[in-house]
Scaffold this active site. Structure first.
Site, PDB file in Angstrom:
ATOM      1  N   GLY A   8       0.863  -1.211  -0.201  1.00 35.64           N
ATOM      2  CA  GLY A   8      -0.087  -0.054   0.095  1.00 35.64           C
ATOM      3  C   GLY A   8       0.924   1.452  -0.102  1.00 35.64           C
ATOM      4  O   GLY A   8       0.509   2.356   0.450  1.00 35.64           O
ATOM      5  N   GLN A  12      -2.130   7.220   0.832  1.00 30.12           N
ATOM      6  CA  GLN A  12      -1.703   8.559   1.733  1.00 30.12           C
ATOM      7  C   GLN A  12      -0.753   8.672   2.542  1.00 30.12           C
ATOM      8  O   GLN A  12       0.250   9.225   2.791  1.00 30.12           O
ATOM      9  CB  GLN A  12      -3.206   9.077   2.388  1.00 30.12           C
ATOM     10  CG  GLN A  12      -3.177  10.189   3.071  1.00 30.12           C
ATOM     11  CD  GLN A  12      -4.235  10.838   3.848  1.00 30.12           C
ATOM     12  OE1 GLN A  12      -4.963  10.018   4.461  1.00 30.12           O
ATOM     13  NE2 GLN A  12      -4.158  12.101   4.552  1.00 30.12           N
ATOM     14  N   ASP A  34       2.218  -1.888  -4.275  1.00 32.50           N
ATOM     15  CA  ASP A  34       0.919  -1.149  -4.521  1.00 32.50           C
ATOM     16  C   ASP A  34       0.237  -2.006  -5.696  1.00 32.50           C
ATOM     17  O   ASP A  34       1.129  -2.582  -6.601  1.00 32.50           O
ATOM     18  CB  ASP A  34       0.817   0.125  -4.415  1.00 32.50           C
ATOM     19  CG  ASP A  34      -0.325   0.738  -3.863  1.00 32.50           C
ATOM     20  OD1 ASP A  34      -1.335   0.463  -4.599  1.00 32.50           O
ATOM     21  OD2 ASP A  34      -0.416   1.172  -3.030  1.00 32.50           O
ATOM     22  N   ILE A  35      -1.123  -1.834  -5.835  1.00 34.57           N
ATOM     23  CA  ILE A  35      -1.552  -2.132  -7.159  1.00 34.57           C
ATOM     24  C   ILE A  35      -1.531  -0.851  -8.233  1.00 34.57           C
ATOM     25  O   ILE A  35      -2.116  -0.843  -9.212  1.00 34.57           O
ATOM     26  CB  ILE A  35      -3.014  -2.807  -6.898  1.00 34.57           C
ATOM     27  CG1 ILE A  35      -3.886  -1.740  -5.859  1.00 34.57           C
ATOM     28  CG2 ILE A  35      -2.860  -4.222  -6.582  1.00 34.57           C
ATOM     29  CD1 ILE A  35      -5.327  -2.272  -6.137  1.00 34.57           C
ATOM     30  N   ASP A  52      -0.522  -7.221  -5.694  1.00 36.93           N
ATOM     31  CA  ASP A  52      -1.833  -7.419  -5.060  1.00 36.93           C
ATOM     32  C   ASP A  52      -1.807  -8.023  -3.727  1.00 36.93           C
ATOM     33  O   ASP A  52      -1.334  -9.285  -3.618  1.00 36.93           O
ATOM     34  CB  ASP A  52      -2.646  -8.062  -5.918  1.00 36.93           C
ATOM     35  CG  ASP A  52      -4.175  -7.765  -5.772  1.00 36.93           C
ATOM     36  OD1 ASP A  52      -4.446  -7.623  -4.473  1.00 36.93           O
ATOM     37  OD2 ASP A  52      -5.159  -7.656  -6.479  1.00 36.93           O
ATOM     38  N   TYR A 142     -16.065  -0.851   8.701  1.00 43.42           N
ATOM     39  CA  TYR A 142     -14.515  -0.575   9.117  1.00 43.42           C
ATOM     40  C   TYR A 142     -14.174  -0.816  10.246  1.00 43.42           C
ATOM     41  O   TYR A 142     -13.259  -1.358  10.561  1.00 43.42           O
ATOM     42  CB  TYR A 142     -14.463   0.778   8.519  1.00 43.42           C
ATOM     43  CG  TYR A 142     -12.799   1.424   8.513  1.00 43.42           C
ATOM     44  CD1 TYR A 142     -11.891   1.028   7.736  1.00 43.42           C
ATOM     45  CD2 TYR A 142     -12.850   2.565   9.449  1.00 43.42           C
ATOM     46  CE1 TYR A 142     -10.650   1.508   7.815  1.00 43.42           C
ATOM     47  CE2 TYR A 142     -11.417   3.062   9.556  1.00 43.42           C
ATOM     48  CZ  TYR A 142     -10.431   2.654   8.550  1.00 43.42           C
ATOM     49  OH  TYR A 142      -9.113   3.169   8.674  1.00 43.42           O
ATOM     50  N   LYS A 146     -11.333  -3.411  12.020  1.00 48.54           N
ATOM     51  CA  LYS A 146     -10.288  -2.835  12.730  1.00 48.54           C
ATOM     52  C   LYS A 146     -10.054  -3.663  13.982  1.00 48.54           C
ATOM     53  O   LYS A 146      -9.102  -4.073  14.340  1.00 48.54           O
ATOM     54  CB  LYS A 146     -10.162  -1.528  12.739  1.00 48.54           C
ATOM     55  CG  LYS A 146      -9.949  -0.574  11.352  1.00 48.54           C
ATOM     56  CD  LYS A 146      -8.488  -0.969  10.940  1.00 48.54           C
ATOM     57  CE  LYS A 146      -8.207   0.044   9.948  1.00 48.54           C
ATOM     58  NZ  LYS A 146      -6.880  -0.536   8.911  1.00 48.54           N
TER      59      LYS A 146
HETATM   60  P1  NAD Z   1      -5.127   4.753   1.265  1.00 46.67           P
HETATM   61  O1  NAD Z   1      -6.486   4.375   0.616  1.00 46.67           O
HETATM   62  O2  NAD Z   1      -4.904   6.135   0.880  1.00 46.67           O
HETATM   63  O3  NAD Z   1      -3.840   3.750   0.501  1.00 46.67           O
HETATM   64  C1  NAD Z   1      -4.060   2.320   0.735  1.00 46.67           C
HETATM   65  C2  NAD Z   1      -3.284   1.949  -0.583  1.00 46.67           C
HETATM   66  O4  NAD Z   1      -3.491   0.338  -0.721  1.00 46.67           O
HETATM   67  C3  NAD Z   1      -3.747   2.567  -1.850  1.00 46.67           C
HETATM   68  O5  NAD Z   1      -2.348   3.101  -2.356  1.00 46.67           O
HETATM   69  C4  NAD Z   1      -4.058   1.452  -2.723  1.00 46.67           C
HETATM   70  O6  NAD Z   1      -3.739   1.426  -3.956  1.00 46.67           O
HETATM   71  C5  NAD Z   1      -3.354   0.206  -1.973  1.00 46.67           C
HETATM   72  N1  NAD Z   1      -4.217  -0.826  -2.280  1.00 46.67           N
HETATM   73  C6  NAD Z   1      -5.541  -1.166  -2.244  1.00 46.67           C
HETATM   74  N2  NAD Z   1      -6.021  -2.357  -2.676  1.00 46.67           N
HETATM   75  C7  NAD Z   1      -4.863  -3.019  -2.925  1.00 46.67           C
HETATM   76  C8  NAD Z   1      -4.470  -4.329  -3.108  1.00 46.67           C
HETATM   77  N3  NAD Z   1      -5.438  -5.496  -3.411  1.00 46.67           N
HETATM   78  N4  NAD Z   1      -3.020  -4.828  -3.059  1.00 46.67           N
HETATM   79  C9  NAD Z   1      -2.078  -3.836  -3.001  1.00 46.67           C
HETATM   80  N5  NAD Z   1      -2.345  -2.561  -2.428  1.00 46.67           N
HETATM   81  C10 NAD Z   1      -3.763  -2.263  -2.567  1.00 46.67           C
HETATM   82  O7  NAD Z   1      -5.255   4.434   2.831  1.00 46.67           O
HETATM   83  P2  NAD Z   1      -4.358   5.245   3.880  1.00 46.67           P
HETATM   84  O8  NAD Z   1      -4.830   6.349   4.426  1.00 46.67           O
HETATM   85  O9  NAD Z   1      -2.895   5.404   3.304  1.00 46.67           O
HETATM   86  O10 NAD Z   1      -4.335   4.211   5.050  1.00 46.67           O
HETATM   87  C11 NAD Z   1      -3.444   3.224   5.274  1.00 46.67           C
HETATM   88  C12 NAD Z   1      -3.568   2.464   6.361  1.00 46.67           C
HETATM   89  O11 NAD Z   1      -4.053   3.222   7.371  1.00 46.67           O
HETATM   90  C13 NAD Z   1      -5.221   1.604   6.155  1.00 46.67           C
HETATM   91  O12 NAD Z   1      -5.084   0.418   7.185  1.00 46.67           O
HETATM   92  C14 NAD Z   1      -6.164   2.681   6.802  1.00 46.67           C
HETATM   93  O13 NAD Z   1      -7.282   2.061   7.475  1.00 46.67           O
HETATM   94  C15 NAD Z   1      -5.337   3.323   8.021  1.00 46.67           C
HETATM   95  N6  NAD Z   1      -5.896   4.294   8.581  1.00 46.67           N
HETATM   96  C16 NAD Z   1      -5.617   5.771   7.967  1.00 46.67           C
HETATM   97  C17 NAD Z   1      -6.100   6.726   8.332  1.00 46.67           C
HETATM   98  C18 NAD Z   1      -6.096   8.044   7.485  1.00 46.67           C
HETATM   99  O14 NAD Z   1      -6.684   9.022   8.126  1.00 46.67           O
HETATM  100  N7  NAD Z   1      -5.734   7.972   6.495  1.00 46.67           N
HETATM  101  C19 NAD Z   1      -6.864   6.838   9.615  1.00 46.67           C
HETATM  102  C20 NAD Z   1      -6.816   5.617  10.466  1.00 46.67           C
HETATM  103  C21 NAD Z   1      -6.329   4.353   9.839  1.00 46.67           C
HETATM  104  N1  SER Z   2      -9.316   8.456   8.349  1.00 45.06           N
HETATM  105  C1  SER Z   2      -9.819   7.112   8.405  1.00 45.06           C
HETATM  106  C2  SER Z   2     -11.113   7.065   7.943  1.00 45.06           C
HETATM  107  O1  SER Z   2     -11.961   8.034   7.783  1.00 45.06           O
HETATM  108  C3  SER Z   2     -10.043   6.836  10.023  1.00 45.06           C
HETATM  109  O2  SER Z   2      -9.669   5.267  10.093  1.00 45.06           O
HETATM  110  O3  SER Z   2     -11.685   6.146   7.505  1.00 45.06           O
END
Ligand code: NAD
Ligand code: SER
Length: 317
Positions: A8, A12, A34-35, A52, A142, A146
């Site tokens: 991933g 973000q 990543d995909i 993937d 979600y 988690k």
């Molecule tokens: P995001 O959606 O921005 O990034 C996820 C990445 O995973 C993307 O680049 C996507 O292309 C990749 N992906 C999707 N399917 C895939 C697959 N089958 N194989 C490989 N890669 C794949 O998410 P993020 O915000 O970077 O979040 C990352 C983690 O942090 C997640 O577990 C999310 O739940 C957790 N999280 C994020 C936040 C936030 O505010 N951003 C808050 C709490 C928890």
């Molecule tokens: N930023 C994340 C969401 O809104 C919190 O895990 O899903």
């Protein structure tokens, strides 16, 4: 020598975390996957492969081939998107963790990082200063995934000695890569729209307070947790991290200090119900005690950076 896999890496968090851990462990030792294609700096600075996480055989082969010792598993379906496809989201969010935990029993992985979220809390959790340990009855798919993931991570640590580490991130705010379908995405979008058209229609109501954190602080917290000696960690489910608590009106007021004609309007959608079930503020004292969690940014300092960097990005696009 650690060999690190980031799953991933184009997301973000991944797009910033990958660069940070490459700085620490050496570019060639951090494998981004990543995909989707990640930002250019990730492609230029070290190995990247399309992979993937659902391809369990492919991921297992990758880990063995590159003698991976640590995995950051960041791929997930976030809160807003997950509500549109509940069963698929559950399936994806669970399998992508469980298979890795199972694999870690066979191939020696020194550490696994897997992020959780404030979404593990629900309407029956205390809403203010939500403690590390309290009632957790999430009512979103979600949050359910988690919470189950946290339980499994702790189970594999206790039963098989697998060094799992996790943070319950609040809403993360950043400028490098846009947010991926969560309920806190408005806190990123607001900066883009403020610069583009000096107005923003928010999908949450004016007074909806949620915990938020600037990405730089989230990356530092992640690295600090991963570097902490195993013996200092008392939590193997996931640590509360607080950031600062803020509502859309307060964001707008801060942005107005820089863009005086900025206007916000409110049109709550299905994500309002999700936000209403989450904490308004978090007690992160356990993380502060165990591994010295600390932050640098608050709303004003973050807003300055966001407006400057999003402004540059939009000017160059
Ligand atoms: P995001 O959606 O921005 O990034 C996820 C990445 O995973 C993307 O680049 C996507 O292309 C990749 N992906 C999707 N399917 C895939 C697959 N089958 N194989 C490989 N890669 C794949 O998410 P993020 O915000 O970077 O979040 C990352 C983690 O942090 C997640 O577990 C999310 O739940 C957790 N999280 C994020 C936040 C936030 O505010 N951003 C808050 C709490 C928890
Ligand atoms: N930023 C994340 C969401 O809104 C919190 O895990 O899903």
């Amino acid at each position: 020598m650690e060999k690190i896999l980031v799953i991933g890496a184009a997301g973000q968090i991944g797009s910033e975390l990958t660069m940070e851990i490459r700085n620490t462990y050496g570019n060639s030792n951090v494998y981004a996957t990543d995909i989707n294609t990640p930002p250019q700096d990730i492609l230029d600075s070290g190995p990247f492969q399309i992979l993937d996480v659902k391809d369990e055989k492919g991921v297992a082969e990758f880990i063995q081939k590159h003698k991976i010792t640590q995995v950051y598993q960041l791929a997930a379906i976030l809160s807003g998107n997950a509500e549109k496809i509940p069963v698929k989201a559950w399936d994806f969010n669970m399998k992508s963790l469980l298979f890795l935990l199972e694999l870690a029993k066979e191939v020696k992985l020194n550490k696994i990082f897997w992020p959780s979220s404030i979404a593990v809390f629900g309407p029956t959790s205390p809403r203010e200063d939500t403690p590390q340990y309290c009632t957790t009855e999430p009512n979103t798919v979600y949050g359910i995934s988690k919470l189950a993931g946290e339980r499994w991570a702790e189970y594999y640590y206790n039963r098989y000695g697998i060094d799992t580490r996790s943070l319950r991130y609040p809403g993360l705010i950043s400028y490098k890569t846009e947010a991926g379908g969560g309920t806190t995405d408005y806190a990123v979008e607001i900066y883009y729209e403020a610069i583009k058209q000096a107005k923003y229609e928010c999908f949450l109501s004016a007074e909806t307070s949620l915990p938020m954190m600037f990405m730089q602080d989230a990356i530092k917290a992640t690295v600090d947790l991963m570097e902490a000696p195993s013996s200092s960690l008392s939590v193997r489910s996931s640590y509360n991290v607080a950031g600062f608590s803020i509502n859309p009106s307060q964001f707008a007021a801060e942005i107005k200090n820089h863009i005086p004609d900025f206007e916000i309007s409110f049109k709550p959608d299905f994500r309002q119900k999700i936000a209403d079930s989450w904490p308004a503020s978090i007690d992160d004292s356990v993380a502060r005690r165990d591994w010295n969690l600390n932050y640098k940014y608050d709303l004003p300092t973050m807003t300055e950076v966001m407006l400057r960097e999003v402004g540059k990005k939009l000017a160059n696009s």
